[in-house]
Design an enzyme around this catalytic site. Structure first.
Site, PDB file in Angstrom:
ATOM      1  N   LYS A 104      31.888  10.604  49.810  1.00 54.45           N
ATOM      2  CA  LYS A 104      30.993  11.214  50.803  1.00 54.45           C
ATOM      3  C   LYS A 104      31.717  12.242  51.670  1.00 54.45           C
ATOM      4  O   LYS A 104      31.598  12.247  52.897  1.00 54.45           O
ATOM      5  CB  LYS A 104      30.331  10.146  51.665  1.00 54.45           C
ATOM      6  CG  LYS A 104      29.451   9.177  50.860  1.00 54.45           C
ATOM      7  CD  LYS A 104      28.770   8.177  51.758  1.00 54.45           C
ATOM      8  CE  LYS A 104      27.859   7.238  50.965  1.00 54.45           C
ATOM      9  NZ  LYS A 104      28.608   6.314  50.086  1.00 54.45           N
ATOM     10  N   ARG A 105      32.427  13.136  51.034  1.00 56.18           N
ATOM     11  CA  ARG A 105      33.182  14.149  51.768  1.00 56.18           C
ATOM     12  C   ARG A 105      32.272  15.301  52.200  1.00 56.18           C
ATOM     13  O   ARG A 105      31.296  15.629  51.527  1.00 56.18           O
ATOM     14  CB  ARG A 105      34.323  14.700  50.900  1.00 56.18           C
ATOM     15  CG  ARG A 105      35.377  13.668  50.513  1.00 56.18           C
ATOM     16  CD  ARG A 105      36.059  13.070  51.742  1.00 56.18           C
ATOM     17  NE  ARG A 105      37.227  12.291  51.389  1.00 56.18           N
ATOM     18  CZ  ARG A 105      37.381  11.002  51.648  1.00 56.18           C
ATOM     19  NH1 ARG A 105      36.425  10.331  52.258  1.00 56.18           N
ATOM     20  NH2 ARG A 105      38.492  10.376  51.311  1.00 56.18           N
TER      21      ARG A 105
END
Length: 285
Positions: A104-105
């Site tokens: 989830k960057r």
């Protein structure tokens, strides 16, 4: 304008579509929560993490279209945990099992480029087949990852409509022109660079979002990308729920189960049987 996909490289969407056709639409999340490690009789350390991770891969690798290690649960062990993640990704690559790094960057500029480099560059020790991304600094902030994924034959899954109650306070804003709708439209536009039936820019859409898709008038079939649907099993969603929720877009859905399968361990047969039951449900068998 986004660059075309790299010639001579099979796209992630193409590879994932082939895996889903051959094995079925199941993604197994590898989530080594401390409680699960304890239930398996393992210590909450790097050695326990390694045993857990490789056992799951060996048990379900031939059944799942992809595995999805939860990066945070490796990060909590520091460098030793990240070394285990590197080993898991390399082992999956050797076994020809597709990987989705659930990281989830999301950031801007050179920082986003560095995240892309970590997860999507060919020679990176953390290179996965795809990575989850957060678009809430603006979809276009993801450009370094979108373009690097296209060049290396990898993919991304962009958070669009999550099932946690807090998500609606951002994702539903705008009504007919909601944030979620803009994300889906951006993903659809991005997938025009890809040939074939499935693009490499997927979306994360919770399996338990229920009527939100119709209420927000989201056309997920038009995205022409894979739809990662976490929440199957322990979080309450059934394969029948997925078919009802996603409708015409169901052929694009990669149903994701973690705890419901992982709790059947530590024996490989238990894990494999649980994965097979889930897969049979997704296939409508």
């Amino acid at each position: 304008m986004p660059s075309a996909e790299a010639p001579g490289r099979e796209s992630f969407g193409s590879r994932l579509g082939a895996a889903m056709a051959a094995r079925g639409p199941l993604c197994v999340g590898i989530d080594p929560h401390p409680a699960l490690l304890k239930n398996w009789g393992l210590d909450d350390d790097a050695a326990g993490l390694r045993r857990f991770s490789l056992t799951v891969l060996e048990a379900v690798g031939s059944l799942a279209a992809a595995i999805k290690p939860q990066v945070a649960l490796y990060e909590r062990h520091g460098s030793a945990g990240m070394a285990v993640l590197e080993e898991l990704l390399a082992e999956a690559r050797d076994e020809k099992v597709l990987t989705i790094a659930d990281a989830k960057r999301g950031d801007i500029g050179s920082t986003m480029a560095a995240y892309a480099d970590a997860w999507l560059r060919d020679d990176s020790p953390l290179a996965a087949d795809s990575v989850t991304l957060s678009p809430y600094l603006g979809f276009e902030s993801l450009r370094p990852a979108l373009d690097l994924a296209a060049r290396t034959g990898r993919g991304v899954f962009v958070l669009a409509l999550t099932s946690n109650p807090e998500g609606a306070s951002v994702q539903h804003v705008g009504g007919a022109d909601s944030v979620a709708r803009r994300i889906t439209q951006s993903a659809a536009a991005e997938n025009r660079r890809y040939q074939g039936s499935l693009g490499s820019v997927g979306l994360v859409v919770g399996a338990t979002v229920g009527s939100a898709l119709s209420e927000l008038d989201l056309d997920l079939a038009a995205v022409r990308g894979p739809l990662l649907a976490p929440g199957l099993g322990a979080q309450g969603a059934t394969p029948a729920d997925l078919r009802a929720t996603f409708g015409a877009a169901y052929p694009q859905v990669l149903g994701t189960s973690s705890r419901d399968i992982l709790s059947a361990g530590p024996e490989q047969r238990g894990l494999r049987d649980a994965a097979q039951r889930t897969l049979d449900g997704l296939r409508g068998e």
